[in-house]
Design an enzyme around this catalytic site. Structure first.
Site, PDB file in Angstrom:
ATOM      1  N   ASP A  67       0.881  -1.174   0.000  1.00 48.92           N
ATOM      2  CA  ASP A  67       0.000   0.000   0.000  1.00 48.92           C
ATOM      3  C   ASP A  67       0.916   1.221   0.000  1.00 48.92           C
ATOM      4  O   ASP A  67       2.137   1.093   0.143  1.00 48.92           O
ATOM      5  CB  ASP A  67      -0.883  -0.023   1.269  1.00 48.92           C
ATOM      6  CG  ASP A  67      -1.755   1.214   1.404  1.00 48.92           C
ATOM      7  OD1 ASP A  67      -2.374   1.622   0.409  1.00 48.92           O
ATOM      8  OD2 ASP A  67      -1.803   1.808   2.507  1.00 48.92           O
TER       9      ASP A  67
ATOM     10  N   CYS B 184     -11.089   2.823   0.454  1.00 51.72           N
ATOM     11  CA  CYS B 184      -9.649   3.068   0.624  1.00 51.72           C
ATOM     12  C   CYS B 184      -9.232   2.250   1.833  1.00 51.72           C
ATOM     13  O   CYS B 184      -9.937   2.252   2.850  1.00 51.72           O
ATOM     14  CB  CYS B 184      -9.379   4.552   0.874  1.00 51.72           C
ATOM     15  SG  CYS B 184      -7.708   4.910   1.482  1.00 51.72           S
ATOM     16  N   THR B 185      -8.105   1.552   1.732  1.00 52.01           N
ATOM     17  CA  THR B 185      -7.735   0.624   2.804  1.00 52.01           C
ATOM     18  C   THR B 185      -7.305   1.336   4.093  1.00 52.01           C
ATOM     19  O   THR B 185      -7.228   0.694   5.144  1.00 52.01           O
ATOM     20  CB  THR B 185      -6.606  -0.316   2.335  1.00 52.01           C
ATOM     21  OG1 THR B 185      -5.518   0.480   1.838  1.00 52.01           O
ATOM     22  CG2 THR B 185      -7.104  -1.247   1.247  1.00 52.01           C
TER      23      THR B 185
ATOM     24  N   GLY C 134      -3.218   9.033  -3.427  1.00 49.44           N
ATOM     25  CA  GLY C 134      -4.493   9.581  -3.928  1.00 49.44           C
ATOM     26  C   GLY C 134      -4.357  10.710  -4.936  1.00 49.44           C
ATOM     27  O   GLY C 134      -4.951  10.678  -6.004  1.00 49.44           O
TER      28      GLY C 134
ATOM     29  N   CYS D  16      -4.455  -1.571  -1.818  1.00 48.37           N
ATOM     30  CA  CYS D  16      -4.620  -0.130  -2.002  1.00 48.37           C
ATOM     31  C   CYS D  16      -5.606   0.061  -3.154  1.00 48.37           C
ATOM     32  O   CYS D  16      -5.341  -0.414  -4.271  1.00 48.37           O
ATOM     33  CB  CYS D  16      -3.260   0.476  -2.351  1.00 48.37           C
ATOM     34  SG  CYS D  16      -3.340   2.218  -2.801  1.00 48.37           S
ATOM     35  N   ASN D  17      -6.729   0.711  -2.877  1.00 44.43           N
ATOM     36  CA  ASN D  17      -7.721   0.915  -3.948  1.00 44.43           C
ATOM     37  C   ASN D  17      -7.168   1.824  -5.038  1.00 44.43           C
ATOM     38  O   ASN D  17      -7.449   1.625  -6.220  1.00 44.43           O
ATOM     39  CB  ASN D  17      -8.989   1.553  -3.375  1.00 44.43           C
ATOM     40  CG  ASN D  17      -9.721   0.632  -2.435  1.00 44.43           C
ATOM     41  OD1 ASN D  17      -9.289   0.405  -1.311  1.00 44.43           O
ATOM     42  ND2 ASN D  17     -10.817   0.066  -2.879  1.00 44.43           N
ATOM     43  N   THR D  18      -6.385   2.817  -4.634  1.00 44.25           N
ATOM     44  CA  THR D  18      -5.870   3.783  -5.609  1.00 44.25           C
ATOM     45  C   THR D  18      -4.893   3.100  -6.560  1.00 44.25           C
ATOM     46  O   THR D  18      -4.949   3.304  -7.779  1.00 44.25           O
ATOM     47  CB  THR D  18      -5.161   4.946  -4.860  1.00 44.25           C
ATOM     48  OG1 THR D  18      -6.000   5.390  -3.805  1.00 44.25           O
ATOM     49  CG2 THR D  18      -4.844   6.093  -5.792  1.00 44.25           C
TER      50      THR D  18
HETATM   51  N1  DGL Z   1      -4.765   3.136   1.110  1.00 43.78           N
HETATM   52  C1  DGL Z   1      -4.823   3.593  -0.225  1.00 43.78           C
HETATM   53  C2  DGL Z   1      -6.111   3.285  -0.927  1.00 43.78           C
HETATM   54  O1  DGL Z   1      -6.672   2.255  -0.625  1.00 43.78           O
HETATM   55  C3  DGL Z   1      -4.063   4.814  -0.608  1.00 43.78           C
HETATM   56  C4  DGL Z   1      -4.370   6.085   0.058  1.00 43.78           C
HETATM   57  C5  DGL Z   1      -3.419   7.158  -0.409  1.00 43.78           C
HETATM   58  O2  DGL Z   1      -2.207   6.943  -0.332  1.00 43.78           O
HETATM   59  O3  DGL Z   1      -3.894   8.208  -0.861  1.00 43.78           O
HETATM   60  O4  DGL Z   1      -6.566   3.968  -1.793  1.00 43.78           O
END
Ligand code: DGL
Length: 286
Positions: free
Chosen positions: A6, A213-214, A39, A82-84
């Site tokens: 992540d 978002c995780t 993000g 990580c969703n992003t």
């Molecule tokens: N935890 C991440 C996600 O799931 C990234 C968040 C980030 O770094 O902006 O999107």
């Protein structure tokens, strides 16, 4: 060995579920903290980071070699926790490292792993809109995610898919990643920051909030508390997709005949930035 990465501490919310489902698995957790947050970054930059983390994990050479436990080796499978990064990079990662019908992929992975394997599978994150559609009573689902995830094609495709079943509204969790990285989860400040992004979704009538978002599951108690205060009569459900993602991970490990337990069970918490501070957060939440 399972690789999980992540931008920072967020993927630990997935690691926590991996530990529950597979207590004997060896895990290499990598937080790309020197590049956090993802993000607001350009897609191309996130693809580059994801590829370089993948290659490091396949080679089996951690960034923080000093804290490397005995029995560490290259990973067998990678969870993009990580969703992003999933939205930005998973298609590129699969094309470059998973597609074993392509001889260039096989050669690339064989050379990165010293002949150990010829492809690697990736498990990604997606906003859990499907279970939210079954759960909602008001017919309105709120998605909290980063700007990168909400901009991505995947998100729009998914929203289109369910448009006949429920109204899906979204908001960036502004400041949420920073709260989690500072492990500031319950303070009045955290409540104020959560309220700012949650309120517009509740105002639209949402009774089901999807954490896209995780990082956000670490704020779940604060999110629930703020929702109870803002809409006391509404039973607001908050959905964390991590358990479903880990179920899928186990299925893919079985398909690929990757052992679910590692006799030495090495665990490494690794980072591109300050790995001691990531280890401190890991010790609080795992
Ligand atoms: N935890 C991440 C996600 O799931 C990234 C968040 C980030 O770094 O902006 O999107």
């Amino acid at each position: 060995m399972i690789g999980i990465f992540d931008s920072g501490a967020g993927g630990l919310s997935v690691f926590r579920e991996v530990r529950k489902a597979l207590p004997g698995a060896g895990v290499w957790y990598y937080g790309d903290t020197a590049w956090c947050p993802y993000g607001p970054r350009e897609r191309g930059e996130i693809v580059q980071r994801a590829e370089s983390i993948t290659e490091m994990m396949l080679r089996g050479v951690p960034a923080d070699a000093e804290n490397c436990p005995e029995g560490m080796r290259g990973v067998d499978i990678i969870v993009v926790a990580c969703n992003t990064a999933t939205a930005a990079a998973i298609a590129d990662l699969r094309a470059k490292y998973s597609d074993r019908s392509d001889s260039r992929v096989r050669e690339r992975v064989l050379s990165l792993t010293d002949g150990r394997m010829d492809h690697v599978r990736f498990i990604g994150m997606e906003p859990a809109v499907k279970p939210a559609v079954s759960a909602t009573k008001t017919g309105v689902i709120g998605v909290l995610a980063t700007a990168g995830t909400l901009r991505g094609q995947k998100y729009h495709q998914m929203k289109d898919l369910y448009k006949g079943d429920a109204k899906v509204v979204e908001h960036v969790g502004e400041g949420f990643v920073e709260l989690v990285e500072a492990w500031n989860l319950d303070s009045p400040d955290a409540e104020r920051i959560v309220e700012h992004s949650l309120k517009p979704l509740l105002d639209e009538g949402a009774d089901t909030i999807v954490l896209g978002c995780t990082h956000y599951p670490f704020l779940i108690d604060t999110i629930r508390r703020v929702a109870r205060r803002l809409v006391p009569g509404r039973d607001v459900q908050v959905i964390n997709p991590a358990p479903a993602v880990v179920k899928h991970l186990v299925d893919v490990m079985n398909q690929e005949q990757i052992p679910l337990a590692d006799p030495k069970t090495p665990i490494l918490i690794d980072a591109s930035g300050d790995s001691a501070s990531l280890r401190r957060i890991a010790s609080l939440c795992l």
